[in-house]
Each structure stands twice: as C-alpha cells, then as structure tokens.
Design an enzyme around this catalytic site. Structure first.
Site, short mmCIF file in Angstrom:
data_model
loop_
_atom_site.label_atom_id
_atom_site.label_comp_id
_atom_site.label_asym_id
_atom_site.label_seq_id
_atom_site.Cartn_x
_atom_site.Cartn_y
_atom_site.Cartn_z
CG ASP A 98 5.09 8.59 -2.82
OD1 ASP A 98 6.17 9.15 -3.09
OD2 ASP A 98 4.09 8.63 -3.56
CG ASP A 145 2.00 8.79 -7.43
OD1 ASP A 145 3.07 8.40 -6.95
OD2 ASP A 145 1.63 9.98 -7.37
#
Length: 167
Positions: free
Chosen positions: A138, A124
């Site tokens: 995402d 991330d």
C-alpha cells in the site's frame, strides 16, 4: 575466437530493469506479509502509535468494496495491475525517477493482487493509532503515485524518445 556481445536495445534494458525492480519489491512485501501471518498471530507488537498488527482486508483502500464478492475485487484489482504493467512496458521511461515511481506502483499493485488471489483478502500489518492498518505494498502504491504527481509538475518538456500525442 571472436566473442560477440549483443547489447540489448535501451528500451528493452529499461523494461527489464522496471520489471526486475517491481518483482524484487513485490517479493519483499510478500515476504513481510508471510512473516506477519506467523509472528503477529498472538497480538500486536510495539506501542499504539507505531505498531505491527495483523489484519486482513477484503476490500481495497480503506476497505472500500469489502462487501463485494472476493472474485469481483480480485478481478478489478487484477485489471488495474495489468493496465499499470502495460503502461510501464509500453512507455519504458528514460527518466530514472519516472521509472522508479512506476516500478514502485507496479510492485505494490502486483503484491496485493498476488496476496489476495488465494483467499480474497490482503494481509495488513502496519498500524498507527490514527490511520487504518496497511502494508508495504500500500505504501508503494501511494508513494509511487505521489512521486508521479510530483514528477508531472516538474516536467516541462517531453523525455527524449517520447512521441507527442495529438488530440
């Protein structure tokens, strides 16, 4: 010499476009993850409100399942991704909006599965001060899902070529 060109059936063209679009988006996310792993090692970049920050998530959305063995998370997310891919392939929607939403969701799911396959975690790199750190894949999954919901509200009749289902 006569040149014959065979035209792919429209469903085949739609499927090819969906898969190609999903592959291109997944590749973009994987490239950004690779960049983030090198560029963000020394710390975040930017203000807290919208920052590039390196993080690794062993779970799924909001770190759910982070205590599960990584093989369980990989297997679960892989099954979901395969189910989405099969649905995309089987339906090959005629609506560009529906096809785009499905391709975007498939891209996000596939990119996260590919990223997770090696070490059991997803990279991330997008962080806001008020939301958990996430990645482009995402965002693809969420935006594609929201688009599908919005499209289901506006759709009042079957697309041409759709076959009605019976209970």
């Amino acid at each position: 010499m006569t040149q014959h060109t065979t035209r792919l059936p429209s469903a085949t063209r739609r499927r090819t476009a969906l898969v190609a679009g999903a592959a291109a988006l997944a590749a973009a996310d994987l490239a950004l993850k690779s960049w983030a792993q090198g560029a963000l090692v020394d710390g975040p970049i930017g203000p807290e409100a919208a920052q590039l920050r390196l993080a690794f998530n062993p779970g799924v959305a909001f770190s759910l399942g982070e205590t599960l063995p990584s093989w369980v998370v990989v297997a679960f997310t892989s099954l979901i991704t395969v189910a989405v891919a099969v649905a995309v392939w089987r339906t090959a929607p005629r609506s560009r909006a529906t096809a785009t939403a499905l391709a975007v969701m498939l891209a996000g799911a596939a990119a996260n599965v590919i990223d997770r396959a090696d070490d059991g975690v997803v990279t991330d790199y997008l962080h806001t001060g008020w939301w958990p750190t996430f990645n482009l894949a995402d965002a693809f999954i969420v935006c594609g899902g929201l688009a599908m919901v919005a499209l289901s509200w506006r759709r009042t009749s079957p697309e041409p070529g759709d076959t009605p289902t019976t209970a």
